[in-house]
Write an enzyme that holds these catalytic residues in place. Sequence first.
Site, PDB file in Angstrom:
ATOM      1  N   ASP A 157       0.826  -1.208   0.000  1.00 52.90           N
ATOM      2  CA  ASP A 157       0.000   0.000   0.000  1.00 52.90           C
ATOM      3  C   ASP A 157       0.864   1.263   0.000  1.00 52.90           C
ATOM      4  O   ASP A 157       0.578   2.216  -0.732  1.00 52.90           O
ATOM      5  CB  ASP A 157      -0.917  -0.015   1.227  1.00 52.90           C
ATOM      6  CG  ASP A 157      -1.792   1.224   1.299  1.00 52.90           C
ATOM      7  OD1 ASP A 157      -2.846   1.233   0.638  1.00 52.90           O
ATOM      8  OD2 ASP A 157      -1.426   2.181   2.005  1.00 52.90           O
ATOM      9  N   GLY A 189      -4.824   2.032  -0.946  1.00 55.06           N
ATOM     10  CA  GLY A 189      -4.438   1.156  -2.052  1.00 55.06           C
ATOM     11  C   GLY A 189      -4.938  -0.251  -1.840  1.00 55.06           C
ATOM     12  O   GLY A 189      -5.583  -0.843  -2.714  1.00 55.06           O
ATOM     13  N   ASP A 190      -4.669  -0.814  -0.681  1.00 56.52           N
ATOM     14  CA  ASP A 190      -5.105  -2.172  -0.360  1.00 56.52           C
ATOM     15  C   ASP A 190      -6.623  -2.294  -0.368  1.00 56.52           C
ATOM     16  O   ASP A 190      -7.203  -3.144  -1.063  1.00 56.52           O
ATOM     17  CB  ASP A 190      -4.581  -2.567   1.018  1.00 56.52           C
ATOM     18  CG  ASP A 190      -3.247  -3.306   0.943  1.00 56.52           C
ATOM     19  OD1 ASP A 190      -3.086  -4.141   0.046  1.00 56.52           O
ATOM     20  OD2 ASP A 190      -2.378  -3.045   1.779  1.00 56.52           O
ATOM     21  N   LEU A 191      -7.281  -1.477   0.435  1.00 59.41           N
ATOM     22  CA  LEU A 191      -8.730  -1.608   0.572  1.00 59.41           C
ATOM     23  C   LEU A 191      -9.449  -1.143  -0.690  1.00 59.41           C
ATOM     24  O   LEU A 191     -10.495  -1.699  -1.056  1.00 59.41           O
ATOM     25  CB  LEU A 191      -9.204  -0.822   1.795  1.00 59.41           C
ATOM     26  CG  LEU A 191      -8.624  -1.308   3.129  1.00 59.41           C
ATOM     27  CD1 LEU A 191      -9.164  -0.473   4.283  1.00 59.41           C
ATOM     28  CD2 LEU A 191      -8.922  -2.789   3.363  1.00 59.41           C
TER      29      LEU A 191
END
Length: 396
Positions: free
Chosen positions: A140, A168-170
Site C-alpha cells: 500500500d 491502495g489495499d482496501l
Amino acid sequence: MLPLAGIRVLDVSQVMAGPFCCMLLGDMGADVIKIEPPKVGDQTRRSMGFRLKGDDSPGFLALNRNKRSISLDLKTDADREILYALVRTADVLVENGRPGVAARLGMGYETLRAINPRLVYASISGFGQSGPWAQRPGFDLIAQAMSGVLSATGLPGSEPVKTGVPVGDLGAALFAVYGILSALVGRQTSGEGQMVDASLFEAALGLSIWETTELWGTGRSPQPLGTANRMSAPYQAVQASDGYFVFGAANQKLWLSFLEAADRLDLEHDPRFATNSDRVANQAALIASLHPTFARRTVAEWVDDLLAKGVPAGPIYDYGQALASEHVGARHMVQDIAHPVEGSFKALGFPVKLSDTPQEVRYPPPLLDEHREEILAELVERGLIGSHQMEDATRT
C-alpha cells in the site's frame, strides 16, 4: 437468502486486499473457501504486535469472517488436483500473488479457465498484470507513493505523509468486488467467466478524482493541503478555544449560513471571498481572517451553532470515541463475534445495509485447515475426488 447464496468463491490470497475482497463477498452470502499454505497459513495469522487469546492475530480475525479454511500445498501434484476439483465447483477465484506466481503454481488463469470456463478469476497485485511495473513488489505504501497520493497528503512543506487508512489495499479490494460482481452478471448472458485485473496502484490512482482534475485543469500537480479541500472553501479543520473541529461551507448557501452563525457578515462582500473559486484561491487568507473568530467559542459550541444553521460540522474523534458513539451503536457498526478459541472478539459491522436480506456472521474467522474434512467430503459427494484421495489428503 442472502444475495450471493449459491456463489462459491475460492480465496487463494493473503494479508489484506484479497482477504478483504473475499470477506465482503462472504458477507453477502457467498460460500468462501480460504485456501492456505500448510502449517503457517495466511501470513496475517502471525502479523501485528499483539494477540487476544489464540495464535491468530486480530488483523487476521478482522479480515476473514464468513470463510471456511483448507490448507493445500500447491507445489504438490496431489494438492493441486484437489484445487482443480474445487475449481470445478467454483464461480470465483481470487489470488493476490505477483504476476506469474499463480501460473508457476499451476493455477494461472488460462489453466483454470480450461477446467471451468464459467470461472471469474480475479487477480489483485501491486501494479496489475501488464505494464513495465507489473513485476514490482506491491505494498500500500508503494502504491500511495507512486500513484501521487503521498505527494498530495499532509501539511504544506512537511515530510511525506501517507493516508492513515490503506487506500491502495482496501481500494483494490473494493474495485475487485465491483469487477467480480460485474463479471458474474455478464456471465448470465455470455455463459463464460473472465479475468478481473485489479491493482493497488490503480486503486489509489482511481480514487484521485479531485487531484487529477486539478492537474489537468491548471497544469500544476496538487500539493498537500492538510485537511483543506481542493474544490471548496472553507472546508477543513479549524481551531476553537479548546481544540479542533471540522466544518464545510462548500457552496454559496452554506457560506452565507456560516457567516451568519459566526457573526462575520462583514466577509460577505469581501472580494477575496465572494465566490467559492475566490475562497479556494485565497484559502490561507480566509482561514487567517477567521482564526480569531473560531477562538471565541468551544468545539461543542461551534458544532452546535453551525448545525443549527444547517452547516455541516463535527468534532474530531479518535477511534475509541467514534466506536463508542451512540450513532455507531444505532448503526450496529461494532459486533461481537463468537469464536472457538477467542471466546468472542469485537469486529466492525457491515458498512452497507440491505433492507430485506441483512448480512450475518455465518462463520467466525476459521482456524487453519479447520474445514478440511468437510470440504473434502463435499468433493467426494460430488464425485470430483475419490474417497482414497480424501484419505490421502487428510492430515493430522
